[in-house]
Every structure is written in structure tokens, then in C-alpha cells.
Write an enzyme that holds these catalytic residues in place. Structure first.
Site, mmCIF file in Angstrom:
data_model
loop_
_atom_site.group_PDB
_atom_site.id
_atom_site.type_symbol
_atom_site.label_atom_id
_atom_site.label_comp_id
_atom_site.label_asym_id
_atom_site.label_seq_id
_atom_site.Cartn_x
_atom_site.Cartn_y
_atom_site.Cartn_z
ATOM 1 N N GLN A 8 0.829 -1.049 -0.148
ATOM 2 C CA GLN A 8 -0.158 -0.039 -0.061
ATOM 3 C C GLN A 8 0.910 1.358 0.029
ATOM 4 O OE1 GLN A 8 -1.363 -1.189 4.054
ATOM 5 N NE2 GLN A 8 -1.536 1.100 4.393
ATOM 6 N N CYS A 18 -4.862 0.226 3.906
ATOM 7 C CA CYS A 18 -4.921 -1.326 4.213
ATOM 8 C C CYS A 18 -6.404 -1.938 4.052
ATOM 9 C CB CYS A 18 -4.358 -1.156 5.689
ATOM 10 S SG CYS A 18 -5.516 -0.321 7.095
ATOM 11 N N HIS A 34 -5.641 -0.765 11.857
ATOM 12 C CA HIS A 34 -4.906 -1.565 10.729
ATOM 13 C C HIS A 34 -5.945 -2.671 10.392
ATOM 14 C CE1 HIS A 34 -2.033 -2.156 7.537
ATOM 15 N NE2 HIS A 34 -1.516 -3.305 8.245
ATOM 16 N N ASN A 38 0.131 -9.369 5.286
ATOM 17 C CA ASN A 38 -0.067 -7.674 5.524
ATOM 18 C C ASN A 38 0.026 -7.101 3.861
ATOM 19 O OD1 ASN A 38 -0.087 -5.299 6.531
ATOM 20 N ND2 ASN A 38 1.909 -5.656 7.714
#
Length: 447
Positions: free
Chosen positions: A64, A70, A364, A386
Site C-alpha cells: 500500500q 490497508c 489496521h 500484510n
């Protein structure tokens, strides 16, 4: 009684500090290296090996970059998973810039409508101050993403690639925020001068035309149709021409978003379990579905997430990623840093107290791509995908201990088939409205 810090106080503080040799060692370490580098637990990675009894195979890790998308990346990583396997490709990526464009557009409209709904509120009051604080930012929630997909569809990254400002949104956000605050000022001035709501709504439409122009200049015009071309693992070439974003979603993602439910764990006294909640003035698509959560005990979130992964599907989740988490090693554990030993103190608040006192909230969103179950079937660590590129963690993946899950996981999104009839009924009941500043109204936004 003297309420200030006296010279006698300072002398006593210094004497107590100097009396303990460990304080001098800690001071030298932290002054030269910082708190985290000085307290990092050398055994954290050894104690939490990157091995999982349930592990799903995803494509290349996404990034990102300098944006707070996110929640979009996590949702698109969930969506691309099945498509990648159905298409028989090594990797596959959906455009993250495409929902960003429409999220900014819709959030701008949502904000201006919120201004029109609160015209008689004092500009210095808590509600207007809150609305003006961040009229548009990168953060979001699962239900907000679903609203975007239902209205605008999705596209592959080849149809709407990343741009300078989609990967680094700060400049765009600064000037978009300035324009929206100016628009709010104009609308409230017109109201004070006696303008009717029809006039104000007409003015809002003019303002939105300007916002659309702004976004096109910053991000480029999003496609209405496109051709989809790809090669499978056997190097077979495929082409599908003239697709719309909706047609692409239906054909290649074909995910029934209405089947997915947001479960939260908020163990505060004001939020009874087995009740549904929503948040005032939280949303993006004005006519879209409201954000809705079902509050359950933490074990219920784990149970549903594990069941979904055992069926071969990843899980979107929201957490407070900055707490006891090491970006370099990718370890998320309560003992990642030996802070209490280094700082000679204790941190004693529980999860509910951290929420009540502003010490923690969801910041997040990521994706569970696996879990390790012990011999009794209980989870002890979780595999986390992630969206910070492959340099963070282990090739972009993190390992989360089950103890960390207990303390800092706030939300998971699962198919409602993994819930009981009673839980589904509770989710579908009339939601309790939370204030806009409630911690459960936080948006996943960390970059």
C-alpha cells in the site's frame, strides 16, 4: 499544599534513579538505540516459528506504500484469493487505486450531506468539530468497502494501475480536506443567510462536480469498460473483452458480499455481548448499507475465523497493529519487546480499560491466511498477510500469537454460515447507535 514539582522532589527523583544501576544501563541503551531496539526480545521469532497446521497459498505480497488503504488492500486480498486459484495463475492483483477514487468521491459527498444534516449545531460543538477534524481520509471499514464494490464493481490492476498520488496520498488529502472544509463553511453561511434546503443541495451538487474534477486530475479517470488479458500457469493466453467493473466482479470474483458479517470484540461495560451496533456519521456511500457489527466474546471470533480458513478461505480482520508488534521481524506478541524490564515499570490496563481510556483501538486491517492448532485443536499462533511489501516481516507475512489476538484484535469478517442462528438473529436485530467518536468507529488506516 504545593502542587508543583519542587527542587526537593527533583533531588529525590534523581537519588532514586541513581540508586539503581539498571537505570543507568537502560538509559545508555535507549539514548543510543531507542526503546524498541533496546528492548527487542531475541527469542520472539524462535518462540513463534513460521509454521502453521492450516496455511493458505496466496499470490505475491501487495504494498500500500505511503497510503492508508490497508482496509482496501486486505479486502482485495481476500477477493483475489479465490480468483487466483480459479484462473489457475501464479499471482493476481486487483486495482487498489480504483476503489480509492470512488471512496474519496463518496466520502466527500457523505461529509457534505453530514454538514447539511447538522446545520443548526454550533460550529464549536463536539459534533461539528469531529466532522471537520478529518472530513476525508484513507481509512475505512469492511462494510464501507462492500458499498463501493456494490456500486462500482472492481477491476484488475492492469485496468487502473497505481499512480503517484494513489501510492502516496498525503498531498491529495491535504488539498481535498481544505476544499471540503471550505465547502462546509459556504454551506453553513448560506444556511445562516436563509437559503432553503433545495438551494443548499443544488450547491452541494456543484461542489461534488468540483471534487470529481479534482480526483480525476489526481488519480486519472477510472475505466467504464476494459479488456482483461492474462496467462495461466501453463502459459495459456486468455482474453476477455469489453468488461464493465460490475461484470468483471460477477464473472471472476463472484462473491456474495451480503453473506459476510463483521464480528467485533469490545469488552467494555457499555457494549453488551450478542448485540449489534452501528456508528453515527460513519460511512462513505450515502445510500449504502450502514456499518454494522456483532459484539461477541473473543473466543467466538477465533472459532469463526478458524472454521472459514479450514474451508480454504482467508479472513479479513482489524487490529491495533502498533502495539507490541515488530515490523522488522513480523512478530506480534505480548513479549515482542521486554518493555517493563527495560523501563522498570508495569503496564496493567486490560483490553476494556485501554478502549475506555483511548490507549487502543482498531488501526489496521490485514488478512489471516493460516493458523497453527495445537494437539488439542486450540490456536497458538496465526499467519498474517500484510500489505506493506515483502520487506516487512517474513516476505511480507507476520506471525501473531494467540495471546496478542486476545488483546489487540477487534474485528474479523466471516461468512455468516459460520455463525449460529442466535448470532445471526442478534446481528440482524436493530443496532445500537454509538457516538461518532466511539472507539468502535475507528477506521483502519495505518501505512
Amino acid at each position: 499544599m504545593n502542587l508543583g514539582i519542587t527542587s526537593e522532589n527533583l533531588k529525590a527523583f534523581e537519588s532514586a534513579f541513581d540508586a539503581d544501576r539498571a537505570n543507568q544501563v537502560a538509559m545508555n541503551a535507549v539514548v543510543n538505540n531507542g526503546i524498541h531496539n533496546s528492548s527487542r526480545n531475541s527469542r520472539a521469532l524462535q518462540d513463534n516459528p513460521y509454521v502453521f497446521s492450516v496455511s493458505l497459498k496466496q499470490g505475491k505480497i501487495t504494498n500500500q506504500k505511503e497510503s492508508g488503504r490497508c482496509w482496501m488492500f486486505a479486502a482485495l486480498n481476500v477477493m483475489r484469493f479465490k480468483a487466483m486459484h480459479d484462473l489457475n495463475v501464479k499471482t493476481f492483483e486487483l486495482s487498489q487505486a480504483y476503489p480509492l477514487f470512488y471512496d474519496k468521491l463518496e466520502k466527500s459527498n457523505y461529509f457534505l450531506n453530514s454538514v447539511l444534516e447538522t446545520l443548526d449545531e454550533p460550529v464549536g460543538g463536539r459534533l461539528i468539530s469531529y466532522l471537520l477534524q478529518m472530513p476525508v481520509n484513507d481509512g475505512g471499514q469492511w462494510d464501507m468497502f462492500c458499498n463501493l464494490v456494490k456500486k462500482y464493481g472492481v477491476v484488475p490492476i492492469s485496468a487502473y494501475p497505481e499512480t503517484n498520488l494513489s501510492s502516496a496520498t498525503r498531498e491529495m488529502n491535504i488539498y481535498l480536506t481544505e476544499k471540503l472544509r471550505e465547502d462546509a463553511c459556504i454551506l453553513r453561511k448560506h444556511h445562516a443567510q436563509g437559503a432553503k434546503m433545495e438551494e443548499l443541495q443544488s450547491l452541494r451538487t456543484q461542489m461534488m462536480e468540483e471534487i470529481y474534477r479534482f480526483l480525476c486530475i489526481c488519480l486519472g479517470k477510472p475505466p467504464k469498460t476494459f479488456d482483461f488479458e492474462y496467462q495461466d500457469k501453463e502459459d495459456g493466453f486468455h482474453r476477455d473483452c469489453g468488461l464493465t467493473p460490475h461484470a468483471f466482479f460477477e464473472k471472476y470474483i463472484h462473491m456474495n458480499l451480503d453473506d459476510y458479517v463483521s464480528l467485533i470484540n469490545a469488552p467494555t461495560a457499555d457494549k453488551p455481548y450478542s448485540r449489534s451496533y452501528t456508528v453515527k456519521f460513519l460511512g462513505n456511500v450515502k445510500e449504502g448499507k450502514k456499518v454494522r457489527y456483532l459484539n461477541l466474546e473473543i473466543g467466538e471470533l477465533k472459532k469463526a475465523a478458524i472454521a472459514q480458513m479450514q474451508d480454504g478461505n482467508p479472513v479479513w480482520f482489524g487490529c491495533d497493529v502498533g502495539k507490541r508488534s515488530d515490523r522488522e521481524s513480523g512478530v506480534m506478541d505480548l513479549d515482542t519487546f521486554r518493555l517493563e524490564e527495560l523501563l522498570n515499570t508495569t503496564f496493567t490496563m486490560n483490553k476494556a480499560e485501554r478502549l475506555d481510556y483511548g490507549q487502543s483501538l482498531m488501526t489496521h486491517a490485514m488478512v489471516f491466511q493460516g493458523v497453527n492448532l495445537d494437539k488439542n485443536g486450540a490456536p497458538n499462533r496465526w499467519r498474517v498477510e500484510n500489505s506493506w511489501g515483502k520487506e516487512a516481516g517474513t516476505e511480507g507475512y507476520y506471525v501473531m500469537t494467540d495471546r496478542w489476538f486476545d488483546e489487540y484484535i477487534y474485528q474479523v469478517v466471516v461468512n455468516k454460515k459460520y455463525l449460529s442462528d442466535e448470532q445471526i438473529q442478534a446481528y440482524e436485530s436493530e443496532p445500537i447507535e454509538l457516538e461518532p467518536w466511539d472507539p468502535m468507529g475507528s477506521l483502519a488506516h495505518v501505512r
